[in-house]
Scaffold this motif. Structure first.
Motif, PDB file in Angstrom:
ATOM      1  N   LEU A 183      -0.509  -3.544  -3.481  1.00  0.00           N
ATOM      2  CA  LEU A 183      -0.625  -4.993  -3.676  1.00  0.00           C
ATOM      3  C   LEU A 183      -1.860  -5.376  -4.483  1.00  0.00           C
ATOM      4  O   LEU A 183      -2.121  -6.568  -4.667  1.00  0.00           O
ATOM      5  N   PHE A 184      -2.603  -4.383  -4.962  1.00  0.00           N
ATOM      6  CA  PHE A 184      -3.821  -4.623  -5.746  1.00  0.00           C
ATOM      7  C   PHE A 184      -4.802  -5.506  -4.976  1.00  0.00           C
ATOM      8  O   PHE A 184      -5.585  -6.268  -5.559  1.00  0.00           O
ATOM      9  N   ALA A 185      -4.748  -5.439  -3.637  1.00  0.00           N
ATOM     10  CA  ALA A 185      -5.577  -6.290  -2.792  1.00  0.00           C
ATOM     11  C   ALA A 185      -7.022  -5.801  -2.817  1.00  0.00           C
ATOM     12  O   ALA A 185      -7.294  -4.644  -2.510  1.00  0.00           O
ATOM     13  N   HIS A 186      -7.931  -6.696  -3.166  1.00  0.00           N
ATOM     14  CA  HIS A 186      -9.347  -6.338  -3.226  1.00  0.00           C
ATOM     15  C   HIS A 186      -9.814  -5.832  -1.863  1.00  0.00           C
ATOM     16  O   HIS A 186      -9.633  -6.498  -0.840  1.00  0.00           O
ATOM     17  N   LEU A 187     -10.367  -4.625  -1.839  1.00  0.00           N
ATOM     18  CA  LEU A 187     -10.867  -3.968  -0.630  1.00  0.00           C
ATOM     19  C   LEU A 187      -9.766  -3.710   0.407  1.00  0.00           C
ATOM     20  O   LEU A 187     -10.049  -3.394   1.560  1.00  0.00           O
ATOM     21  N   GLY A 188      -8.496  -3.859  -0.016  1.00  0.00           N
ATOM     22  CA  GLY A 188      -7.398  -3.693   0.930  1.00  0.00           C
ATOM     23  C   GLY A 188      -7.254  -4.853   1.888  1.00  0.00           C
ATOM     24  O   GLY A 188      -6.565  -4.736   2.913  1.00  0.00           O
ATOM     25  N   SER A 189      -7.904  -5.990   1.594  1.00  0.00           N
ATOM     26  CA  SER A 189      -7.806  -7.159   2.463  1.00  0.00           C
ATOM     27  C   SER A 189      -6.347  -7.602   2.580  1.00  0.00           C
ATOM     28  O   SER A 189      -5.614  -7.626   1.596  1.00  0.00           O
ATOM     29  N   ALA A 190      -5.946  -7.996   3.787  1.00  0.00           N
ATOM     30  CA  ALA A 190      -4.557  -8.411   3.998  1.00  0.00           C
ATOM     31  C   ALA A 190      -4.339  -9.899   3.767  1.00  0.00           C
ATOM     32  O   ALA A 190      -3.194 -10.339   3.626  1.00  0.00           O
ATOM     33  N   PHE A 191      -5.437 -10.690   3.737  1.00  0.00           N
ATOM     34  CA  PHE A 191      -5.283 -12.153   3.662  1.00  0.00           C
ATOM     35  C   PHE A 191      -6.185 -12.796   2.615  1.00  0.00           C
ATOM     36  O   PHE A 191      -6.395 -14.008   2.649  1.00  0.00           O
ATOM     37  N   SER A 192      -6.759 -12.013   1.706  1.00  0.00           N
ATOM     38  CA  SER A 192      -7.655 -12.518   0.663  1.00  0.00           C
ATOM     39  C   SER A 192      -8.957 -13.040   1.282  1.00  0.00           C
ATOM     40  O   SER A 192      -9.452 -12.485   2.265  1.00  0.00           O
ATOM     41  N   LEU A 193      -9.527 -14.107   0.724  1.00  0.00           N
ATOM     42  CA  LEU A 193     -10.821 -14.617   1.166  1.00  0.00           C
ATOM     43  C   LEU A 193     -10.778 -15.021   2.641  1.00  0.00           C
ATOM     44  O   LEU A 193      -9.816 -15.638   3.097  1.00  0.00           O
TER      45      LEU A 193
END
Length: 493
Positions: free
Chosen positions: A431-441
């Motif tokens: 998902l190209f999620a920054h730091l593998g975060s599941a919910f963004s900011l």
């Protein structure tokens, strides 16, 4: 208007926010193409079929179905044509290691009886909390949930209402102000975890989730959340929209300070009058072929990001009618566990779990005589705890199975017919999620509304954002609300 003279839009990503935005644009006569990196639409609402079981990746809690129905109503259609939503009751069954059980339900009599059984004085306290939740729902969701915060003055106009409801306080502290008993404090504050927020730091405005559920109920799409995604795709394509799958965007082109189109991994490219991203906000700016891309990605990467998730999917022999559709299995610690996840970056040996049991409502999601489950544990994102998930994933899955066997299904391991897990590393790679975060900011006050990524870029006036990283935040109602705000900006120009 001829097809050639129509405005053209490209939406990067087909999560709920991207699909809702694309439907709104296409309904308004803007020729819209969705470009999706994965082989199926849905973003975080992906799904797998394994050994006859259907496994939703998530999200699996559907609230405020009216925000979805409005997407079909834009073109005079009925959501029931494409999606069969059924109510879930109780909303969640809550379970603690000390044997306490609480069914969070919309049955007022049953709910009050359960509260009184734990602490009679909290019946009146809960009613006052519900009044508070109704107020923040009105101010934070009905008035502001679909409003784009592009200027600081937009935030200042909302400030008096936010101050009136003490938005600087945490959800847990607000609940504790009204409710004495600790199990009840946890029962009425855990909801922020569903949108990536720590109940002890998440703004009290997010207490609106409680009123949202009480008013709109909790629902499930028959066949799984993936069928809601499929229904949205069917509507979008009936309206004339185009969905391009399995082709990640590799760059967002710019010309004269404006977004001019995209290029993908396959070499495909397309021009557009406007570009919107439903992708990760940091990853999106890194795609931008403009000096602003590098600077904004660097700035956003320094912000606080929500935790990640470890999700264990498993199919079992047998049926389990005694296990509700949604369960929360609290661990022996609450604040301490959340501190491990959000602050200390510690992979906790005593995780709290959300257990999803879709075959309780829809047996078709497993072979006859079998059941489908997933158990989800919040875990630190990769910037907080750089876990080698390839090495440790199996061990953590065993930790979760231990918890489930001890507290819920004693013979679980002997009944497993298929299983796999999904880790923060998968969020990052898939998902190209920054730091593998599941919910963004992370949804703290200083990263909400105007302080969140704006629905339209401040400098590139035809580059837009939709989804969890923008206002109002994560969760299906949140990202569908962001789509309404973003669509209004794109359609009005």
């Amino acid at each position: 208007m001829s097809e050639d003279s129509k405005q053209r839009a490209i939406v990067i990503g087909s999560g709920f926010g991207g699909l809702a935005l694309a439907i709104r644009l296409q309904s308004a006569g803007i020729a819209t193409t969705i470009v999706e990196a994965r082989d199926k639409p849905g973003g975080r609402a992906y799904f797998w079929e394994r050994d006859g079981h259907v496994f939703d990746a998530g999200p699996t809690v559907i609230t405020d179905p009216d925000c979805l129905k409005r997407l079909w109503a834009l073109s005079g259609q009925d959501m029931a044509r494409d999606v069969d939503l059924v109510p879930v009751d109780p909303f969640y069954a809550l379970d603690w290691p000390d044997g306490t059980r609480f069914d969070y339900t919309n049955d007022e009599t049953r709910l009050m009886e359960q509260i009184a059984a734990l602490e009679p004085r909290d019946v009146d306290g809960y009613k006052r909390f519900l009044d508070y939740s109704e107020g923040v729902f009105r101010e934070g969701y009905e008035k502001l949930g679909t409003k784009a915060f592009l200027k600081l003055t937009d935030m200042l106009k909302a400030a008096p209402a936010l101050a009136r409801y003490q938005a600087w306080r945490s959800v847990y502290s607000i609940v504790a102000k009204f409710v004495r008993e600790e199990h009840l404090r946890q029962a009425f504050s855990f909801h922020t975890l569903l949108v990536g927020g720590n109940p002890f730091t998440c703004s009290s405005i997010y207490a609106l989730i409680h009123k949202l559920e009480r008013d709109g109920g909790v629902w499930f799409a028959k066949g799984g959340t993936n069928r809601l995604v499929a229904g949205m795709v069917a509507l979008f394509e009936r309206l004339g929209g185009t969905l391009r799958l399995g082709d990640p965007v590799t760059s967002i082109a710019t010309r004269n300070g404006r977004a001019s189109g995209v290029r993908t991994a396959s070499g495909w490219s397309a021009d557009a009058d406007m570009v919107a991203s439903n992708g990760d906000v940091v990853a999106t700016y890194r795609l931008l072929d403009h000096a602003r891309g590098k600077s904004e990605a660097k700035r956003l990467a320094k912000k606080k990001f929500s935790p990640s998730l470890f999700v264990l999917h498993f199919g079992l022999e047998g049926s389990f009618p005694e296990i509700p559709h949604h369960m929360i299995l609290f661990g022996p610690r609450y604040k301490g566990l959340l501190g491990d996840i959000y602050d200390r970056g510690r992979l906790a040996p005593d995780p709290a779990l959300y257990l999803h049991h879709p075959t309780r409502t829809d047996p078709s999601m497993a072979p006859e005589g079998c059941s489908t489950f997933y158990a989800l544990a919040p875990v630190p994102h990769r910037g907080r705890a750089d876990v080698d998930w390839q090495a440790q994933g199996e061990a953590y899955a065993e930790t979760i199975l231990d918890t489930l066997e001890e507290r819920l299904i004693p013979e679980l391991r002997s009944r497993i017919r298929t299983r796999f897990h999904y880790t923060p590393a998968d969020f990052e790679s898939d998902l190209f999620a920054h730091l593998g975060s599941a919910f963004s900011l992370e949804p703290v006050l200083t990263q909400s509304a105007w302080f969140r990524v704006h629905n339209r870029d401040n400098e590139i006036s035809n580059l837009y954002f939709v989804g969890a990283g923008t206002h109002p935040g994560a969760g299906i109602p949140g990202v569908v609300g962001s789509a309404e705000a973003t669509a209004r900006l794109m359609i009005d120009g």
